[in-house]
Design a protein around this motif. Structure first.
Motif, PDB file in Angstrom:
ATOM      1  N   LEU A  49       0.808  -1.218   0.000  1.00  0.00           N
ATOM      2  CA  LEU A  49       0.000   0.000   0.000  1.00  0.00           C
ATOM      3  C   LEU A  49       0.843   1.271   0.000  1.00  0.00           C
ATOM      4  O   LEU A  49       0.294   2.361  -0.206  1.00  0.00           O
ATOM      5  CB  LEU A  49      -0.943   0.003   1.201  1.00  0.00           C
ATOM      6  CG  LEU A  49      -2.048  -1.051   1.175  1.00  0.00           C
ATOM      7  CD1 LEU A  49      -2.841  -1.020   2.471  1.00  0.00           C
ATOM      8  CD2 LEU A  49      -2.972  -0.856  -0.025  1.00  0.00           C
ATOM      9  N   GLU A  50       2.151   1.152   0.212  1.00  0.00           N
ATOM     10  CA  GLU A  50       3.019   2.336   0.129  1.00  0.00           C
ATOM     11  C   GLU A  50       3.025   2.834  -1.311  1.00  0.00           C
ATOM     12  O   GLU A  50       3.240   2.049  -2.240  1.00  0.00           O
ATOM     13  CB  GLU A  50       4.436   1.991   0.568  1.00  0.00           C
ATOM     14  CG  GLU A  50       4.594   1.716   2.049  1.00  0.00           C
ATOM     15  CD  GLU A  50       4.419   2.979   2.879  1.00  0.00           C
ATOM     16  OE1 GLU A  50       4.652   4.082   2.349  1.00  0.00           O
ATOM     17  OE2 GLU A  50       4.034   2.855   4.057  1.00  0.00           O
ATOM     18  N   PRO A  51       2.793   4.125  -1.548  1.00  0.00           N
ATOM     19  CA  PRO A  51       2.679   4.630  -2.922  1.00  0.00           C
ATOM     20  C   PRO A  51       3.852   4.270  -3.826  1.00  0.00           C
ATOM     21  O   PRO A  51       3.642   3.851  -4.976  1.00  0.00           O
ATOM     22  CB  PRO A  51       2.565   6.146  -2.730  1.00  0.00           C
ATOM     23  CG  PRO A  51       1.937   6.295  -1.382  1.00  0.00           C
ATOM     24  CD  PRO A  51       2.513   5.182  -0.553  1.00  0.00           C
ATOM     25  N   ASP A  52       5.078   4.381  -3.326  1.00  0.00           N
ATOM     26  CA  ASP A  52       6.235   4.058  -4.163  1.00  0.00           C
ATOM     27  C   ASP A  52       6.299   2.567  -4.480  1.00  0.00           C
ATOM     28  O   ASP A  52       6.668   2.172  -5.593  1.00  0.00           O
ATOM     29  CB  ASP A  52       7.535   4.493  -3.475  1.00  0.00           C
ATOM     30  CG  ASP A  52       7.685   6.005  -3.412  1.00  0.00           C
ATOM     31  OD1 ASP A  52       6.923   6.696  -4.114  1.00  0.00           O
ATOM     32  OD2 ASP A  52       8.554   6.483  -2.660  1.00  0.00           O
ATOM     33  N   LEU A  54       3.693   0.461  -4.518  1.00  0.00           N
ATOM     34  CA  LEU A  54       2.588   0.152  -5.420  1.00  0.00           C
ATOM     35  C   LEU A  54       2.932   0.556  -6.848  1.00  0.00           C
ATOM     36  O   LEU A  54       2.651  -0.181  -7.802  1.00  0.00           O
ATOM     37  CB  LEU A  54       1.315   0.857  -4.954  1.00  0.00           C
ATOM     38  CG  LEU A  54       0.036   0.528  -5.737  1.00  0.00           C
ATOM     39  CD1 LEU A  54      -0.270  -0.964  -5.682  1.00  0.00           C
ATOM     40  CD2 LEU A  54      -1.145   1.332  -5.186  1.00  0.00           C
ATOM     41  N   GLU A  55       3.576   1.702  -6.992  1.00  0.00           N
ATOM     42  CA  GLU A  55       4.001   2.155  -8.324  1.00  0.00           C
ATOM     43  C   GLU A  55       4.982   1.170  -8.948  1.00  0.00           C
ATOM     44  O   GLU A  55       4.893   0.838 -10.139  1.00  0.00           O
ATOM     45  CB  GLU A  55       4.635   3.537  -8.213  1.00  0.00           C
ATOM     46  CG  GLU A  55       5.091   4.134  -9.537  1.00  0.00           C
ATOM     47  CD  GLU A  55       3.923   4.487 -10.440  1.00  0.00           C
ATOM     48  OE1 GLU A  55       4.113   4.452 -11.676  1.00  0.00           O
ATOM     49  OE2 GLU A  55       2.828   4.773  -9.926  1.00  0.00           O
ATOM     50  N   ALA A 168      -7.195   0.999  -2.892  1.00  0.00           N
ATOM     51  CA  ALA A 168      -6.032   1.728  -3.412  1.00  0.00           C
ATOM     52  C   ALA A 168      -5.949   1.642  -4.926  1.00  0.00           C
ATOM     53  O   ALA A 168      -5.458   2.573  -5.589  1.00  0.00           O
ATOM     54  CB  ALA A 168      -4.755   1.175  -2.787  1.00  0.00           C
ATOM     55  N   VAL A 172      -6.385   4.220  -9.332  1.00  0.00           N
ATOM     56  CA  VAL A 172      -5.276   3.943 -10.249  1.00  0.00           C
ATOM     57  C   VAL A 172      -5.791   3.327 -11.548  1.00  0.00           C
ATOM     58  O   VAL A 172      -5.374   3.708 -12.644  1.00  0.00           O
ATOM     59  CB  VAL A 172      -4.255   2.997  -9.580  1.00  0.00           C
ATOM     60  CG1 VAL A 172      -3.183   2.568 -10.575  1.00  0.00           C
ATOM     61  CG2 VAL A 172      -3.607   3.666  -8.378  1.00  0.00           C
TER      62      VAL A 172
END
Length: 276
Positions: A49-52, A54-55, A168, A172
């Protein structure tokens, strides 16, 4: 493919995981482990779930899928992640009537550089067993009355684990709540169908899919299996509840998958006959 459990089995679910890890099924790349992995590359749900992070996961899936579309990347990521949690439950339920606890605090998942799930690790041998199981006295397991209750126990933990990831991925992918949960349903029914057939328990597995799916939201879509009579015999076909977007990948012919709800019964029959 054979995978070794990395901790000495000392409890009922540990023993079950150990035996499931030794089952050889061609093309099944999800290894089962007991204990928290010390090496890098493993993800908890909090990590994912951390944005970086997940990216990075979406980029990996994009490389594997050959698609820069976020709708494809997010859908395939969800199915890969969910699949890692579903595989040990299907193997355990079909072979021993036991399912491990896939709570987010008890699991870690490993994805490769193309976003394919390659492993799931359980911190502790927690889970559920059927009444009458010799493991019913194990303090690490819950005891449930029957198969419906067993799959209900697993369903609640699976949904609890995946809910934050689904939320999340909604912005996206720009896909709705229902479409994403349909992908989870299809992951469940797909593994029950495939692994059940691989274990020689296809009818039993498909029947148990009806105990897991179509019971309550968000996994409210049913497990649908239909028979198609064609010149080569009778084919049992799993029908997905949602589209995996494979048709949208670069270099594809634009046709939906054989199991896709966008594919009509007539098209399925035509494709079967073309195989003859």
């Amino acid at each position: 493919m054979t995978h070794a459990v990395t901790a000495r089995p000392t409890a009922a679910l540990a023993e079950t995981l150990g035996r499931c890890a030794e089952i050889e099924i061609e093309h099944l790349g999800v290894g089962l482990r007991l204990g928290r992995p010390a090496e890098p590359g493993w993800l908890t749900r909090a990590d994912a779930l951390e944005p970086d992070v997940l990216e990075d996961l979406l980029a990996r899936v994009g490389r594997g899928a050959g698609s820069g579309k976020r709708s494809v990347q997010g859908t395939w990521l969800l199915e890969a992640y969910a699949g890692a949690l579903v595989v040990p439950a299907v193997l355990g339920a079909l072979t021993e009537g036991r399912v491990p606890d896939v709570d987010s605090g008890n699991t870690a998942v490993r994805l490769d550089d193309e976003g394919e799930a390659t492993g799931v690790a359980f911190a502790r041998p927690l889970g559920a067993v059927l009444a009458g199981d010799e493991a019913a006295g194990d303090p690490l397991v819950a005891v449930v009355a029957d198969r419906a209750a067993l799959w209900g126990w697993f369903r609640r933990r699976l949904v609890g684990h995946l809910e934050p990831l689904v939320e999340a991925l909604r912005p996206v992918t720009r896909r709705g709540h229902r479409a994403l949960w349909a992908s989870v349903e299809d992951t469940c029914s797909g593994y029950l169908d495939w692994l059940g057939e691989s274990l020689g328990r296809g009818p039993e597995a498909r029947a148990q899919a009806g105990l897991l799916l179509g019971v309550e939201p968000p996994l409210r879509g049913p497990a649908v299996f239909t028979e198609i009579a064609w010149s080569g015999g009778v084919e049992i076909v799993r029908e997905r509840n949602g589209c995996c977007l494979s048709y949208a990948r670069g270099g594809r012919d634009g046709r939906a998958c054989f199991t896709c709800p966008r594919t009509t019964p007539e098209e399925r029959l035509e494709r079967l006959e073309a195989r003859a």
